[in-house]
Design a protein around this motif. Sequence first.
Motif: not given
Length: 208
Positions: A103-106, A109-119
């Motif tokens: 769900a996060i990847k969907n 776009g990617s786990i890395e992008t999720f972590k970057e946006k959360f940070a």
Amino acid sequence: MAYTLPPLPYAYEALEPYIDTQTMHLHHDKHHQTYVNNANATLDSLPVELQALSADTLLQNLDKVPENKLTAIKNNVGGHVNHTLFWELLKIGTELKGELKEAIKNDFGSIETFKEKFAAAATTRFGSGWAWLVLQNGKLTIVSTANQDSPLMGEKYAGVSGTPILALDVWEHAYYLKYQNRRADYINAFWNVVNWDKVAELYATAKK
């Protein structure tokens, strides 16, 4: 219905070296306890029907809170609810996997992008507040709130809405003893202590 300070679900030193033992004692035993004490003091002055609500439900019904008690409820019941969730979201050694990972990847776009946006949400929150991953209209979204506001309060009172899935406390009391002014280092360390099993549980519940 008085609130009580929930015990930590692990030892105070369990999150070392990422979150230090002294911070956990102060954060849980002092700061969270103060929110509980102040929330209970305010609760006593509310109408009986509001006193009977759970803390989470009360935050979802702020329209019913007398205006002269609203700030105290937001700050202190919000602080109690946010911290109660936060402790449950911390643990070393779990893994992001399965339906939540997909769900996060969907949605990002990617786990890395999720972590970057959360940070980024945590880093750019001016002053004190929280960064959140929420489920909103069936989609995972990153938001942030000021002070002890929660997405449970809705747009009118917190500026955001959604069901909390993951939360990061970026008040200075959460990290200053170890990280001083280096909030970014604290945020980076956070990924080592996320209880992904709990996050997945919250996600599954929120989807129902």
